[in-house]
Design a protein around this motif. Structure first.
Motif, PDB file in Angstrom:
ATOM      1  N   LYS A 391       0.961  -1.250   0.175  1.00 46.52           N
ATOM      2  CA  LYS A 391       0.004   0.092  -0.047  1.00 46.52           C
ATOM      3  C   LYS A 391       0.916   1.256  -0.059  1.00 46.52           C
ATOM      4  CE  LYS A 391      -3.767   2.564   0.631  1.00 46.52           C
ATOM      5  NZ  LYS A 391      -3.375   3.936   0.741  1.00 46.52           N
ATOM      6  N   HIS A 392       1.834   1.129   0.818  1.00 49.58           N
ATOM      7  CA  HIS A 392       2.809   2.466   0.964  1.00 49.58           C
ATOM      8  C   HIS A 392       3.581   2.542  -0.601  1.00 49.58           C
ATOM      9  CE1 HIS A 392       5.932   5.410   2.304  1.00 49.58           C
ATOM     10  NE2 HIS A 392       6.935   4.390   1.779  1.00 49.58           N
ATOM     11  N   ASN A 393       4.062   1.450  -1.061  1.00 42.83           N
ATOM     12  CA  ASN A 393       4.803   1.580  -2.544  1.00 42.83           C
ATOM     13  C   ASN A 393       3.925   2.058  -3.599  1.00 42.83           C
ATOM     14  OD1 ASN A 393       6.788   0.684  -1.177  1.00 42.83           O
ATOM     15  ND2 ASN A 393       6.920  -1.281  -2.004  1.00 42.83           N
ATOM     16  N   LEU A 394       2.390   1.868  -3.463  1.00 46.60           N
ATOM     17  CA  LEU A 394       1.429   2.303  -4.295  1.00 46.60           C
ATOM     18  C   LEU A 394       1.178   3.819  -4.052  1.00 46.60           C
ATOM     19  CD1 LEU A 394      -0.307   1.000  -6.645  1.00 46.60           C
ATOM     20  CD2 LEU A 394      -2.176   0.465  -4.831  1.00 46.60           C
ATOM     21  N   ASP A 395       1.160   4.107  -3.085  1.00 42.07           N
ATOM     22  CA  ASP A 395       1.064   5.509  -2.591  1.00 42.07           C
ATOM     23  C   ASP A 395       1.941   6.334  -3.093  1.00 42.07           C
ATOM     24  OD1 ASP A 395      -1.451   5.240  -1.548  1.00 42.07           O
ATOM     25  OD2 ASP A 395      -0.534   5.215   0.563  1.00 42.07           O
ATOM     26  N   VAL A 396       3.535   5.624  -3.107  1.00 43.25           N
ATOM     27  CA  VAL A 396       4.644   6.512  -3.512  1.00 43.25           C
ATOM     28  C   VAL A 396       4.500   6.595  -4.962  1.00 43.25           C
ATOM     29  CG1 VAL A 396       7.249   5.814  -3.825  1.00 43.25           C
ATOM     30  CG2 VAL A 396       6.057   5.790  -1.550  1.00 43.25           C
ATOM     31  N   ALA A 397       4.224   5.515  -5.686  1.00 41.75           N
ATOM     32  CA  ALA A 397       4.152   5.563  -7.166  1.00 41.75           C
ATOM     33  C   ALA A 397       3.238   6.528  -7.618  1.00 41.75           C
ATOM     34  CB  ALA A 397       3.822   4.033  -7.648  1.00 41.75           C
ATOM     35  N   THR A 398       2.040   6.647  -6.779  1.00 42.83           N
ATOM     36  CA  THR A 398       1.058   7.673  -7.143  1.00 42.83           C
ATOM     37  C   THR A 398       1.628   9.170  -7.089  1.00 42.83           C
ATOM     38  OG1 THR A 398      -0.713   6.121  -6.809  1.00 42.83           O
ATOM     39  CG2 THR A 398      -1.442   8.496  -6.822  1.00 42.83           C
ATOM     40  N   ASP A 399       2.103   9.287  -5.984  1.00 44.67           N
ATOM     41  CA  ASP A 399       2.720  10.610  -5.670  1.00 44.67           C
ATOM     42  C   ASP A 399       3.736  11.042  -6.682  1.00 44.67           C
ATOM     43  OD1 ASP A 399       3.134  12.880  -4.079  1.00 44.67           O
ATOM     44  OD2 ASP A 399       4.793  11.937  -2.857  1.00 44.67           O
ATOM     45  N   LEU A 400       4.625   9.966  -6.960  1.00 44.30           N
ATOM     46  CA  LEU A 400       5.465  10.359  -7.917  1.00 44.30           C
ATOM     47  C   LEU A 400       5.175  10.957  -9.538  1.00 44.30           C
ATOM     48  CD1 LEU A 400       8.330   7.652  -7.085  1.00 44.30           C
ATOM     49  CD2 LEU A 400       8.581  10.268  -6.846  1.00 44.30           C
ATOM     50  N   GLU A 401       4.096   9.959  -9.897  1.00 43.91           N
ATOM     51  CA  GLU A 401       3.290  10.094 -11.126  1.00 43.91           C
ATOM     52  C   GLU A 401       2.827  11.397 -11.125  1.00 43.91           C
ATOM     53  OE1 GLU A 401       1.145   6.670 -11.699  1.00 43.91           O
ATOM     54  OE2 GLU A 401       2.241   6.210 -13.587  1.00 43.91           O
ATOM     55  N   SER A 402       2.326  11.985 -10.131  1.00 43.15           N
ATOM     56  CA  SER A 402       1.360  13.259  -9.962  1.00 43.15           C
ATOM     57  C   SER A 402       2.416  14.235 -10.179  1.00 43.15           C
ATOM     58  CB  SER A 402       0.723  13.385  -8.660  1.00 43.15           C
ATOM     59  OG  SER A 402       1.530  13.546  -7.578  1.00 43.15           O
ATOM     60  N   ALA A 403       3.683  14.090  -9.842  1.00 44.96           N
ATOM     61  CA  ALA A 403       4.538  15.042  -9.933  1.00 44.96           C
ATOM     62  C   ALA A 403       5.266  15.095 -11.256  1.00 44.96           C
ATOM     63  CB  ALA A 403       5.815  14.957  -8.852  1.00 44.96           C
ATOM     64  N   GLY A 404       5.179  14.167 -12.145  1.00 44.97           N
ATOM     65  CA  GLY A 404       5.765  14.085 -13.549  1.00 44.97           C
ATOM     66  C   GLY A 404       6.684  13.063 -13.566  1.00 44.97           C
ATOM     67  N   VAL A 405       6.860  12.335 -12.594  1.00 43.64           N
ATOM     68  CA  VAL A 405       7.921  11.331 -12.827  1.00 43.64           C
ATOM     69  C   VAL A 405       7.224  10.026 -13.546  1.00 43.64           C
ATOM     70  CG1 VAL A 405       9.163   9.544 -11.524  1.00 43.64           C
ATOM     71  CG2 VAL A 405       8.963  11.895 -10.688  1.00 43.64           C
ATOM     72  N   HIS A 406       8.076   9.550 -14.409  1.00 41.15           N
ATOM     73  CA  HIS A 406       7.734   8.366 -15.213  1.00 41.15           C
ATOM     74  C   HIS A 406       7.898   7.063 -14.298  1.00 41.15           C
ATOM     75  CE1 HIS A 406       6.884   5.541 -18.272  1.00 41.15           C
ATOM     76  NE2 HIS A 406       8.251   5.173 -18.413  1.00 41.15           N
ATOM     77  N   VAL A 407       6.601   6.517 -13.930  1.00 35.63           N
ATOM     78  CA  VAL A 407       6.670   5.152 -13.152  1.00 35.63           C
ATOM     79  C   VAL A 407       6.762   3.841 -13.931  1.00 35.63           C
ATOM     80  CG1 VAL A 407       6.014   4.063 -11.048  1.00 35.63           C
ATOM     81  CG2 VAL A 407       6.037   6.686 -11.103  1.00 35.63           C
ATOM     82  N   VAL A 408       7.930   3.205 -13.672  1.00 37.74           N
ATOM     83  CA  VAL A 408       7.762   1.819 -14.215  1.00 37.74           C
ATOM     84  C   VAL A 408       7.605   0.688 -13.256  1.00 37.74           C
ATOM     85  CG1 VAL A 408       9.158   0.309 -15.628  1.00 37.74           C
ATOM     86  CG2 VAL A 408       9.237   2.837 -16.026  1.00 37.74           C
ATOM     87  N   TYR A 409       6.792  -0.420 -13.558  1.00 32.63           N
ATOM     88  CA  TYR A 409       6.620  -1.067 -12.496  1.00 32.63           C
ATOM     89  C   TYR A 409       7.375  -2.523 -12.735  1.00 32.63           C
ATOM     90  CZ  TYR A 409       3.032   1.814 -11.126  1.00 32.63           C
ATOM     91  OH  TYR A 409       2.156   3.109 -10.681  1.00 32.63           O
ATOM     92  N   GLY A 410       8.266  -2.513 -13.564  1.00 31.68           N
ATOM     93  CA  GLY A 410       9.359  -3.328 -13.856  1.00 31.68           C
ATOM     94  C   GLY A 410       8.705  -4.748 -14.364  1.00 31.68           C
ATOM     95  N   ASP A 411       9.645  -5.618 -13.796  1.00 31.50           N
ATOM     96  CA  ASP A 411       9.291  -7.131 -14.320  1.00 31.50           C
ATOM     97  C   ASP A 411       8.299  -7.538 -13.654  1.00 31.50           C
ATOM     98  OD1 ASP A 411       9.844 -10.074 -14.379  1.00 31.50           O
ATOM     99  OD2 ASP A 411      11.778  -9.833 -15.092  1.00 31.50           O
ATOM    100  N   ARG A 412       7.209  -8.181 -14.344  1.00 31.98           N
ATOM    101  CA  ARG A 412       5.749  -8.419 -13.783  1.00 31.98           C
ATOM    102  C   ARG A 412       6.220  -9.748 -12.909  1.00 31.98           C
ATOM    103  NH1 ARG A 412       4.998  -4.163 -14.380  1.00 31.98           N
ATOM    104  NH2 ARG A 412       3.043  -3.526 -15.828  1.00 31.98           N
ATOM    105  N   LEU A 413       7.102 -10.496 -13.443  1.00 33.92           N
ATOM    106  CA  LEU A 413       7.171 -11.982 -12.507  1.00 33.92           C
ATOM    107  C   LEU A 413       8.162 -12.205 -11.578  1.00 33.92           C
ATOM    108  CD1 LEU A 413       6.961 -14.424 -15.744  1.00 33.92           C
ATOM    109  CD2 LEU A 413       5.074 -13.657 -14.296  1.00 33.92           C
ATOM    110  N   ASN A 414       9.393 -11.218 -11.733  1.00 33.31           N
ATOM    111  CA  ASN A 414      10.380 -11.267 -10.884  1.00 33.31           C
ATOM    112  C   ASN A 414      10.353 -10.078 -10.126  1.00 33.31           C
ATOM    113  OD1 ASN A 414      11.952 -13.691 -11.587  1.00 33.31           O
ATOM    114  ND2 ASN A 414      11.827 -12.721 -13.663  1.00 33.31           N
TER     115      ASN A 414
END
Length: 665
Positions: A391-414
């Protein structure tokens, strides 16, 4: 046939025993002893939350663990035996420490029975004002999931009832006398006469349940879009819930029912039920620690870690000479200075970074947002799958995206567990890389020992560019310097062990040093066994679970395994391969030698090749090998023991003592 490996879960409990042992260490201050007991309780909560799933699965499916030959019932019995021993040791220490703190006039933990009349009046008023209206009595049902940390079971002649103790009421109850406390559950049990009469309570028990929290990320598949992935992760977080009971802890307030009663009541094996000889859940001791930690002599002496001199540009310094630092002896502010200097440099065009766990109100996150607002192209790989931090990491990702950061969620399996930050100045064809063994977390960096390497070497820069490209585009790994999992990190380790073995047979001058938090991967252990049978020396430091056994590789075996447990949490991962004719390869890594790290995560190992940081790392390794004060040595019986020395050397205390003579990196 005798097993060649230790069971990972039993080894975990042995580590918890070493944590508890700090409460018996004469050199550990009194409040710090309480903190270690709290940490041990927290460790055990995690164990019963994430590891018992596998044990019960073994029982239900009648599986036998291939590596040890244990079946589920055997393993459960051993877990109970190990944990019961830990509990006895933990509570014996607790009562001794509390008595000493009382004698020193620091604070007193008492019980309702020993309160004065004035104190009873005080706590009764507190109960009527803050507690009684929050208590709800409900019929007990084994089908319900009791999500409060503590509960009270009320037993009448023919019925059972439950009181859920509210988690939002402070468990430490003041008595009206300075620094005197009783526990909330003790207060409720002794002062709730109206409830006891209403429900005709004959006896009562405070109890606590642990639930299986090991819910798999069963929605993962390659090619999952970000939108679908986020939806499924959000659903996972919201619906993880509680599952089967994995542990029952209880203490008798005024009853004589035992483990068999609670096992039958909750439909659980008796070996997962523990009668606790004192207060349940000692994590509350951390609150006591924090209340009194400003008193000298009761806690470890505070230290001022090394800072970066503001008059020097850190990027310019790294251009001249790569830099290796060790947290927390060097401040995490050094990394923040690295990142901030890159952001403030007008030539910086892009920043790329991985994030796994950050503290709340993270300075790193704020700096990345600042960079994006300045027009720098910022790409951050946010790994959502950090257990219980999703949950915290999801909030961090949302916060970064709202500031114009390109967020990548990386490898789906690893899971992306690598620690890497890249600053690029493309107009000048320059780059700066930081690679570390620990998370970008300013809080844990003060108590976890980790390594952090900074360089502008184009070979590392090019590899870092390639690494982020691989995560975004799922290309195959192809690096000049780095080794990564799940592709070739394990093979790098095994290949280097084989090379060292050949050189040892040829020259008699080769060895391997390993420092990790866990050693459980069978392929790596087998590679160690093969080399040890031929005489190759191994010096191995494993903080936590270790499945490698001693005494099975024959007369030439030369393996020393130890665990360092001290003031700071050892977290750095280091690999040293010494070959014949004075050649030595040194690596630092985000990866432990566990199958999950090597086969199912994206990790980085990087070689240290420049002479100055190489010399520094060799000194660090030498200090670790010399440590006896905080070292527990594994023996052939599977026990961890301390070696008695006339003069004991502590790696941690040596480095901390040296901080007095130096201010800057």
């Amino acid at each position: 046939m005798k097993s060649k490996y230790y069971n990972r879960d039993l080894s975990w409990l042995l580590f918890d025993n070493r944590v508890i042992d700090q409460a018996y260490n004469a050199k550990v201050p009194l409040l710090e002893k309480l903190r270690f007991l709290s940490i041990a309780s927290n460790n055990l909560d995690e164990f019963f939350g994430v590891r018992m799933h596998n044990v019960y699965s073994m029982i239900s499916k009648k599986k036998i663990e291939k590596r040890t030959g244990l079946n589920g019932i055997d393993l459960l019995s051993l877990i109970h035996e190990f944990n019961a021993r830990n509990i006895t040791k933990q509570y014996e220490a607790l009562f001794i420490i509390l008595e000493r703190l009382k004698d020193k006039g620091v604070f007193q933990m008492t019980t309702y029975d020993f309160l004065t009349d004035d104190e009873r009046n005080y706590v009764q008023e507190y109960y009527l004002k803050h507690v009684v209206n929050e208590l709800k009595v409900t019929p007990f049902s084994s089908n319900l999931k009791y999500t409060t940390n503590l509960n009270i079971l009320l037993c009448s002649e023919n019925e059972l009832y439950n009181i859920a103790i509210p988690d939002d009421i402070d468990r430490l109850v003041k008595t009206g006398v300075d620094d005197h406390y009783i526990l909330l559950e003790d207060l409720i049990t002794n002062i709730s006469a109206d409830i006891w009469r209403k429900y005709d309570v004959k006896e009562s028990y405070t109890y606590r349940l642990s639930y299986d929290k090991n819910k798999k990320y069963d929605f993962l598949e390659e090619g999952l879009s970000d939108e679908v992935y986020l939806d499924k992760m959000t659903d996972y977080i919201n619906n993880r819930g509680t599952r089967r009971v994995t542990r029952v802890e209880f203490s008798a307030n005024n009853g004589d029912k035992g483990r068999s009663f609670f096992a039958s009541l909750l439909g659980i094996n008796k070996k997962s039920v523990y009668r606790i000889p004192g207060p349940l859940d000692l994590k509350f001791l951390d609150k006591l620690f924090k209340k009194y930690e400003d008193q000298p002599g009761l806690v470890f002496e505070p230290f001022n870690n090394l800072k970066w001199k503001n008059s020097q540009n850190i990027l310019h310094s790294i251009e001249k000479q790569p830099m290796l630092i060790q947290y927390p002896y060097a401040s995490f502010d050094v990394f923040l200075k690295f990142l901030k200097t890159g952001i403030e440099d007008p030539d910086t065009t892009s920043i790329k970074m991985t994030i796994y766990r950050t503290e709340k109100k993270s300075k790193v996150v704020n700096l990345l947002k600042e960079a994006a607002r300045k027009g720098i192209n910022v790409t951050v790989v946010v790994e959502l799958r950090a257990r219980f931090d999703e949950k915290h990491n999801l909030d961090v990702a949302t916060d970064l995206e709202s500031a114009g950061v390109h967020v990548v969620y990386g490898d789906r399996l690893n899971k992306v567990h690598a620690k890497i930050c890249l600053i690029l100045q493309e107009s000048k064809n320059k780059g700066y890389v930081q690679i570390g063994t620990g998370n970008y977390n300013a809080v844990t960096a003060n108590v976890f020992t980790d390594l952090s390497f900074f360089t502008s070497d184009k070979r590392y820069v090019d590899d870092a560019i390639q690494f982020f490209g691989n995560l975004a585009l799922t290309h195959e790994d192809n690096y000049n310097m780095l080794a990564t999992s799940p592709v070739d990190l394990k093979q790098m380790i095994i290949t280097n062990i084989k090379r060292a073995t050949k050189d040892y047979l040829r020259t008699g001058d080769a060895e391997v040093f390993i420092k990790v938090n866990g050693l459980t991967d069978i392929e790596v252990i087998n590679a160690i066994y093969s080399a040890a049978r031929l005489g190759l020396p191994f010096r191995i430091i494993v903080r936590g679970p270790c499945c490698l056994k001693l005494g099975i590789c024959g007369p030439k075996e030369d393996i020393v395994v130890k665990s360092i447990v001290g003031e700071l949490l050892e977290h750095s991962r280091i690999y040293k391969f010494k070959y014949g004719e004075g050649n030595t390869d040194l690596w630092i890594s985000s990866a432990d030698l566990m199958t999950r790290n090597l086969d199912r995560r994206v990790e980085i190992a990087m070689p240290i090749v420049d002479e100055k940081p190489k010399r520094e790392l060799l000194k660090i390794i030498k200090m670790f090998t010399k440590d006896t004060a905080n070292s527990y040595y594994l023996n052939a019986n599977g026990e961890y023991v301390k070696k008695r020395k006339f003069i004991n050397k502590s790696a941690q205390q040596t480095w901390l003592s040296r901080l007095k003579w130096k201010k800057y990196i």
